[in-house]
Write a protein that holds these residues in place. Structure first.
Motif, PDB file in Angstrom:
ATOM      1  N   PHE B  20       0.673  -1.354   0.000  1.00 48.86           N
ATOM      2  CA  PHE B  20      -0.091   0.004  -0.102  1.00 48.86           C
ATOM      3  C   PHE B  20       0.856   1.011   0.244  1.00 48.86           C
ATOM      4  O   PHE B  20       1.011   1.884   0.957  1.00 48.86           O
ATOM      5  N   THR B  21       1.298   1.526  -1.040  1.00 48.42           N
ATOM      6  CA  THR B  21       2.252   2.850  -1.317  1.00 48.42           C
ATOM      7  C   THR B  21       2.031   3.658  -2.610  1.00 48.42           C
ATOM      8  O   THR B  21       1.353   2.797  -3.441  1.00 48.42           O
ATOM      9  N   THR B  22       2.310   4.885  -2.613  1.00 48.49           N
ATOM     10  CA  THR B  22       2.336   5.437  -3.804  1.00 48.49           C
ATOM     11  C   THR B  22       3.886   5.496  -4.448  1.00 48.49           C
ATOM     12  O   THR B  22       3.866   6.508  -5.545  1.00 48.49           O
ATOM     13  N   SER B  23       4.719   4.901  -4.049  1.00 52.77           N
ATOM     14  CA  SER B  23       5.779   5.142  -4.541  1.00 52.77           C
ATOM     15  C   SER B  23       5.947   4.623  -5.974  1.00 52.77           C
ATOM     16  O   SER B  23       5.315   3.571  -6.483  1.00 52.77           O
ATOM     17  N   HIS B  24       6.365   5.529  -7.028  1.00 52.82           N
ATOM     18  CA  HIS B  24       6.268   5.219  -8.242  1.00 52.82           C
ATOM     19  C   HIS B  24       6.832   3.958  -8.802  1.00 52.82           C
ATOM     20  O   HIS B  24       6.199   3.144  -9.688  1.00 52.82           O
ATOM     21  N   ARG B  25       7.883   3.552  -8.316  1.00 56.59           N
ATOM     22  CA  ARG B  25       8.808   2.261  -8.403  1.00 56.59           C
ATOM     23  C   ARG B  25       7.857   0.972  -8.170  1.00 56.59           C
ATOM     24  O   ARG B  25       7.757   0.238  -8.902  1.00 56.59           O
ATOM     25  N   VAL B  26       7.511   1.366  -7.124  1.00 58.78           N
ATOM     26  CA  VAL B  26       6.514   0.088  -6.398  1.00 58.78           C
ATOM     27  C   VAL B  26       5.580  -0.228  -7.173  1.00 58.78           C
ATOM     28  O   VAL B  26       5.279  -1.335  -7.816  1.00 58.78           O
ATOM     29  N   VAL B  27       4.728   1.016  -7.712  1.00 55.64           N
ATOM     30  CA  VAL B  27       3.668   0.617  -8.597  1.00 55.64           C
ATOM     31  C   VAL B  27       3.944   0.278  -9.652  1.00 55.64           C
ATOM     32  O   VAL B  27       3.199  -0.752 -10.292  1.00 55.64           O
ATOM     33  N   GLY B  28       5.020   0.839 -10.304  1.00 54.50           N
ATOM     34  CA  GLY B  28       5.524   0.182 -11.511  1.00 54.50           C
ATOM     35  C   GLY B  28       5.661  -1.340 -11.383  1.00 54.50           C
ATOM     36  O   GLY B  28       5.183  -2.103 -12.454  1.00 54.50           O
ATOM     37  N   VAL B  29       6.674  -1.789 -10.455  1.00 57.23           N
ATOM     38  CA  VAL B  29       6.791  -3.223 -10.191  1.00 57.23           C
ATOM     39  C   VAL B  29       5.226  -3.946 -10.034  1.00 57.23           C
ATOM     40  O   VAL B  29       5.322  -5.164 -10.682  1.00 57.23           O
ATOM     41  N   GLN B  30       4.500  -3.358  -9.562  1.00 54.98           N
ATOM     42  CA  GLN B  30       3.140  -3.985  -9.240  1.00 54.98           C
ATOM     43  C   GLN B  30       2.537  -4.550 -10.458  1.00 54.98           C
ATOM     44  O   GLN B  30       1.849  -5.491 -10.786  1.00 54.98           O
ATOM     45  N   TYR B  31       2.615  -3.370 -11.432  1.00 55.27           N
ATOM     46  CA  TYR B  31       1.796  -3.432 -12.727  1.00 55.27           C
ATOM     47  C   TYR B  31       2.765  -4.618 -13.445  1.00 55.27           C
ATOM     48  O   TYR B  31       2.182  -5.277 -14.067  1.00 55.27           O
ATOM     49  N   LEU B  32       4.112  -4.524 -13.450  1.00 57.84           N
ATOM     50  CA  LEU B  32       4.862  -5.741 -13.848  1.00 57.84           C
ATOM     51  C   LEU B  32       4.360  -7.134 -13.401  1.00 57.84           C
ATOM     52  O   LEU B  32       4.262  -8.078 -14.246  1.00 57.84           O
ATOM     53  N   LEU B  33       4.075  -7.140 -12.274  1.00 59.24           N
ATOM     54  CA  LEU B  33       3.743  -8.555 -11.587  1.00 59.24           C
ATOM     55  C   LEU B  33       2.232  -8.841 -12.040  1.00 59.24           C
ATOM     56  O   LEU B  33       2.008  -9.889 -12.386  1.00 59.24           O
ATOM     57  N   VAL B  34       1.517  -7.721 -12.187  1.00 61.65           N
ATOM     58  CA  VAL B  34       0.160  -8.138 -12.732  1.00 61.65           C
ATOM     59  C   VAL B  34       0.215  -8.876 -13.948  1.00 61.65           C
ATOM     60  O   VAL B  34      -0.420  -9.692 -14.446  1.00 61.65           O
ATOM     61  N   ALA B  35       1.184  -8.025 -14.834  1.00 58.42           N
ATOM     62  CA  ALA B  35       1.371  -8.467 -16.299  1.00 58.42           C
ATOM     63  C   ALA B  35       1.709  -9.752 -16.522  1.00 58.42           C
ATOM     64  O   ALA B  35       1.491 -10.569 -17.238  1.00 58.42           O
ATOM     65  N   LEU B  36       2.827 -10.014 -15.406  1.00 55.34           N
ATOM     66  CA  LEU B  36       3.463 -11.461 -15.446  1.00 55.34           C
ATOM     67  C   LEU B  36       2.167 -12.461 -15.084  1.00 55.34           C
ATOM     68  O   LEU B  36       2.529 -13.484 -15.867  1.00 55.34           O
ATOM     69  N   ALA B  37       1.513 -12.243 -14.084  1.00 53.19           N
ATOM     70  CA  ALA B  37       0.452 -13.287 -13.926  1.00 53.19           C
ATOM     71  C   ALA B  37      -0.448 -13.169 -15.239  1.00 53.19           C
ATOM     72  O   ALA B  37      -0.656 -14.601 -15.529  1.00 53.19           O
ATOM     73  N   ALA B  38      -0.812 -12.334 -15.982  1.00 58.13           N
ATOM     74  CA  ALA B  38      -1.658 -12.433 -16.842  1.00 58.13           C
ATOM     75  C   ALA B  38      -1.043 -13.223 -18.055  1.00 58.13           C
ATOM     76  O   ALA B  38      -1.530 -13.863 -18.836  1.00 58.13           O
ATOM     77  N   VAL B  39       0.463 -12.933 -18.420  1.00 55.11           N
ATOM     78  CA  VAL B  39       1.025 -13.566 -19.413  1.00 55.11           C
ATOM     79  C   VAL B  39       1.409 -15.021 -19.243  1.00 55.11           C
ATOM     80  O   VAL B  39       1.073 -15.719 -20.017  1.00 55.11           O
ATOM     81  N   VAL B  40       1.428 -15.303 -17.988  1.00 51.59           N
ATOM     82  CA  VAL B  40       1.754 -16.716 -17.782  1.00 51.59           C
ATOM     83  C   VAL B  40       0.517 -17.339 -18.048  1.00 51.59           C
ATOM     84  O   VAL B  40       0.388 -18.431 -18.656  1.00 51.59           O
ATOM     85  N   ALA B  41      -0.866 -16.951 -17.519  1.00 52.24           N
ATOM     86  CA  ALA B  41      -1.959 -17.719 -17.605  1.00 52.24           C
ATOM     87  C   ALA B  41      -2.351 -17.491 -19.250  1.00 52.24           C
ATOM     88  O   ALA B  41      -2.615 -18.445 -19.679  1.00 52.24           O
ATOM     89  N   GLY B  42      -2.308 -16.435 -19.796  1.00 49.66           N
ATOM     90  CA  GLY B  42      -2.483 -16.241 -21.208  1.00 49.66           C
ATOM     91  C   GLY B  42      -1.791 -17.191 -22.016  1.00 49.66           C
ATOM     92  O   GLY B  42      -2.432 -17.728 -22.826  1.00 49.66           O
ATOM     93  N   THR B  43      -0.318 -17.608 -21.688  1.00 45.87           N
ATOM     94  CA  THR B  43       0.292 -18.375 -22.367  1.00 45.87           C
ATOM     95  C   THR B  43      -0.142 -19.744 -22.279  1.00 45.87           C
ATOM     96  O   THR B  43      -0.237 -20.694 -23.320  1.00 45.87           O
ATOM     97  N   LEU B  44      -0.432 -20.053 -20.930  1.00 44.07           N
ATOM     98  CA  LEU B  44      -0.893 -21.785 -20.656  1.00 44.07           C
ATOM     99  C   LEU B  44      -2.036 -21.938 -21.567  1.00 44.07           C
ATOM    100  O   LEU B  44      -2.418 -22.942 -22.034  1.00 44.07           O
TER     101      LEU B  44
END
Lengths: 254, 557
Positions: B20-44
């Motif tokens: 729970f932070t507004t740090s721009h880097r953490v939000v950016g990494v959170q986005y990449l983790l959301v995308a990683l979950a989506a890309v793993v699911a989408g690929t499978l």
């Protein structure tokens, strides 16, 4: 082992140029020749660009090629001119195929898409389609389009699950759909047009080679999308007249 | 959120620092983790699809026999995951949050004398955007478990198929879930776009003028400006479709619709209206996903060639031209829809016009590459791979731009090949380049070059092996969304060997991505320590906060 079998299968698969099915309509030949020249030009451009890309990696700094701004703009203009040429050729062809009216003596056929079946209706000797009522639609009872028996003009309408057309004569198709959007795709005729509920799309084509051709659905329409297919049978004018009179006679008996 | 932090940062709880932070880097990494979950699911999901398409009688492990509606649910989920949650969320919303504030010199923020830490403008909105996106992903991934399963109408969800619950399994609750997920995603992306636009307008360091911004910053800015109208229209369209489904409206219904023998009466709407609204979003969306990758490519080629951008003004002008023209080409998705053929002609011309700024960019990239002397590191390899895939995928664009040629290959595998090369593979290659490139900035460690090279070559060969043959399936007339090639028109059966080859290649391509995941995990713990600016980049995110910017020439931004 399986991969080897697949590779052999690929080599054994003899298909015509660029894998496209043999053309069966007048405009299909024009489309094919434009498709061929466009694909060749774009493939050449693509290969050239990839070669330059690899050259850039392989060359050492001492061997580097310098492209002046003038060269870069010249290359851009050359590619743009290629696009302009493609566009002019394609737009001209589009005008002759789609921006013209159907000939008055064209065979009239109404095509209806419904999950997961195509139906073809000919207006019969009176040349007029009878009324339909959605409440009367009953595929199992033999009235898939809901023809209204109280309209005398519907009595001679012929409903078929095969699209039969005479060779070398223009056909004018009116496309409808009952439930969801379907895609009417005739690969050998180079025709694709969506059938949308609530609208009629019209187009014409002239088959110029007899034979049976596949009709498939090209717009996802539900779980049976893949098996929504029908046959276009292009026959001689004489055979078409015989088929038509047989169907008319059968219709008159009902 | 602007009040100064009173406590020592290290004493803040783990949750406050990383969740729970507004740090721009953490939000950016959170986005990449959301995308990683989506890309793993989408690929499978795509592997299940490929397996079923090639061997449709096979029983899949953990699944059994795949029914036709299962296949369509897989296609719909795969497309929705990849287009929204991967190629939009990661390069635009995610990387912008991760990098943009520091790239604009936010450490030396405007209007402040002391060196403040970089942040996004509207940081709370930016943080909210990733939470909305994550929630949207959860909703979407829950839809297969609802009664009737996931929606089956494809990522474009054309009504009436998507408007009538009885039109197919999954069109009931599954479709409602899809609409909710997309609406949440739209809200998230609107928040992110507002934050990106505000950041570029207000958070550039004092001396940085517009025409000194890096091309990456320009791309994020133009893409965010496109996202505002595009996602607003899609959000409205989702609301309208919900209204048609549950509130008795008739935006997308024809007056009479007969589904499964049941006559549905409505006021006179039109299914074509959805197509217009959807593609008014859908084509700008392609560029929202593509522009950050194009900007990144320019920036990385500059960094690794050690020379300046050949023609900065032309690149900025091309980026803006793509952004503007991107709103005038949506009709090329509708050439076969029954649209007026004169309108098709206009959309065809606009589409050819947008090919020209893209050509300008490609020629500038090639000229930079041809000048030679590139330092060969993994981020550069993926950038070169991006250029190669962008050219190959783009080469079929002028075919699809012509109504007369498109009406043969529309909705066939030819189109699948086109957008998987230019949007899917090129987009993912740009993301890989970005991650290999900025990994040292975030972790202080370099990723393994050896693993990176293996990952690159296997991915490049795999991408071509999977997607290039699809052009031939398309030219042979194989439509998309077919769950099997047996039991349908007989000419399709002859394409089975080709489709089997593609399936085998797809498994190899997917397996190669394990190298990447391993490389991330391994390098995070044991990677070689990186210097402050390992690639000798000239953009400001690589400047340490103590570095004095006064000596830096303005042109190097």
């Amino acid at each position: 082992m399986r991969t080897v079998r697949i590779a052999i299968g690929l080599l054994a698969l003899r298909t015509p140029f660029w894998w496209m099915p043999r053309a069966g309509s007048l405009h299909a030949h024009a489309i094919d020749s434009l498709m061929r020249s466009s694909l060749f030009a774009l493939l050449a451009l693509c290969v050239l660009a990839q070669v330059l890309l690899v050259a850039g990696i392989v060359l050492r700094r001492e061997q580097r090629a310098r492209f002046s701004p003038a060269w870069r703009w010249a290359a851009t203009v050359a590619v743009a001119l290629l696009f302009v040429w493609m566009t002019i050729a394609a737009e001209e062809l589009w005008s002759t195929i789609r921006l013209t009216r159907a000939e008055p003596h064209a065979v009239q056929v109404e095509v209806t898409g419904v999950q997961f079946q195509w139906y073809f209706r000919y207006p019969g000797p009176d040349g007029i389609y009878g009324k339909t009522k959605p409440e009367l639609i009953d595929a199992a009872g033999g009235n898939p389009l809901g023809l209204d028996p109280s309209d005398p003009r519907s009595h001679d309408d012929i409903v078929s699950s095969v699209l039969v057309l005479p060779v070398d004569r223009q056909a004018n198709l009116q496309l409808r759909a009952q439930d969801v959007v379907h895609g009417f795709f005739l690969p050998a005729m180079r025709v694709m047009q969506n059938a949308t509920p609530g609208r009629v799309s019209e187009f014409h084509l002239t088959p110029n080679r007899t034979g049976d051709y596949a009709i498939v659905c090209s717009q996802v329409c539900g779980l049976g999308h893949y098996r929504m297919h029908a046959v276009l049978r292009v026959v001689s004018a004489q055979q078409f007249a015989v088929w038509m009179s047989q169907r008319e006679a059968a219709q008159a008996e009902r | 959120m602007t009040k100064p932090e009173k406590s020592n940062p290290s004493s803040r709880s783990w949750l406050r620092r990383y969740v729970f932070t507004t740090s721009h880097r953490v939000v950016g990494v959170q986005y990449l983790l959301v995308a990683l979950a989506a890309v793993v699911a989408g690929t499978l999901l795509s592997l299940l699809m490929r397996w079923h398409l090639a061997w449709s009688d096979a029983r899949l492990p953990g699944w059994g026999q795949v029914k036709p509606e299962d296949y369509l649910a897989l296609v719909t989920l795969h497309g929705t995951l990849m287009i929204f949650f991967v190629v939009t969320a990661a390069p635009q919303n995610g990387l912008a949050s991760l990098i943009l504030p520091e790239q604009l010199g936010g450490k030396y923020a405007a209007g402040s004398n002391e060196k403040t830490s970089a942040r996004m403008a509207l940081p709370l909105l930016n943080a909210l955007s990733v939470w909305l996106t994550a929630l949207a992903l959860l909703v979407l991934l829950a839809t297969p478990f609802l009664r009737g399963g996931a929606a089956i109408s494809g990522w474009t969800s054309y009504p009436p198929l998507s408007a009538v619950p009885s039109a197919g399994p999954g069109q009931g609750h599954g479709m409602d879930g899809w609409l909710l997920a997309i609406a949440l995603f739209c809200l998230g992306s609107l928040c992110s776009a507002a934050s990106v636009i505000a950041t570029v307008m207000t958070r550039r360091m004092g001396r940085m003028r517009w025409m000194e911004m890096p091309l990456t910053a320009w791309s994020w800015f133009v893409a965010a400006c496109m996202a505002v109208p595009a996602f607003s229209v899609l959000l409205a369209a989702c609301g309208m479709l919900f209204g048609d489904r549950h509130l008795g409206t008739s935006f997308f219904f024809p007056p009479i619709d007969v589904v499964n023998g049941v006559v549905l009466h409505h006021a006179a709407g039109s299914p074509l209206l959805w197509q217009n609204l959807f593609w008014f979003f859908g084509h700008p969306e392609v560029y929202i996903a593509a522009l950050p990758a194009m900007g990144l490519t320019t920036t990385l080629l500059v960094t690794f060639s050690g020379r300046r951008i050949l023609n900065y003004r032309a690149m900025v002008a091309s980026t803006i031209a793509i952004g503007l023209l991107g709103f005038a080409v949506w009709g090329h998705h509708m050439f076969v829809s029954g649209m007026n053929p004169y309108a098709s002609r206009a959309f065809g011309l606009a589409t050819i016009a947008i090919a020209i700024p893209s050509t300008v960019e490609v020629i500038q990239w090639l000229a930079t590459i041809l000048a030679g002397g590139l330092r060969r590191a993994t981020p550069l390899l993926f950038t070169l791979g991006y250029v190669s895939l962008f050219i190959t995928g783009g080469a079929t664009g002028p075919i699809l731009a012509q109504p007369v040629l498109d009406s043969y290959v529309h909705n066939t595998f030819f189109v699948v090949a086109h957008f998987h090369l230019i949007m899917g593979m090129a987009g993912v290659f740009a993301l890989f380049a970005a991650i290999y490139y900025w990994f040292p900035l975030l972790t202080g460690r370099l990723m393994s070059e050896r693993l990176g090279r293996w990952h690159f070559w296997l991915s490049l060969i795999g991408a071509y092996a999977v997607f290039f043959p699809m052009h031939f399936a398309g030219l042979a007339g194989e439509p998309r969304h077919y769950s099997q090639l047996t039991g349908t028109a007989s000419y399709l059966e002859s394409l089975l060997p080709l489709q089997r080859w593609i399936t085998v290649a797809a498994f190899v391509l997917a397996a190669a991505q394990l190298l990447f995941l391993w490389n991330i995990l391994r390098s995070f713990r044991r990677g070689d320590a990186a210097s402050g600016n390992p690639w000798n980049a000239s953009t400001l995110e690589w400047c340490s906060a103590d570095e004095d910017l006064e000596d830096r020439p303005a042109a190097s931004f």
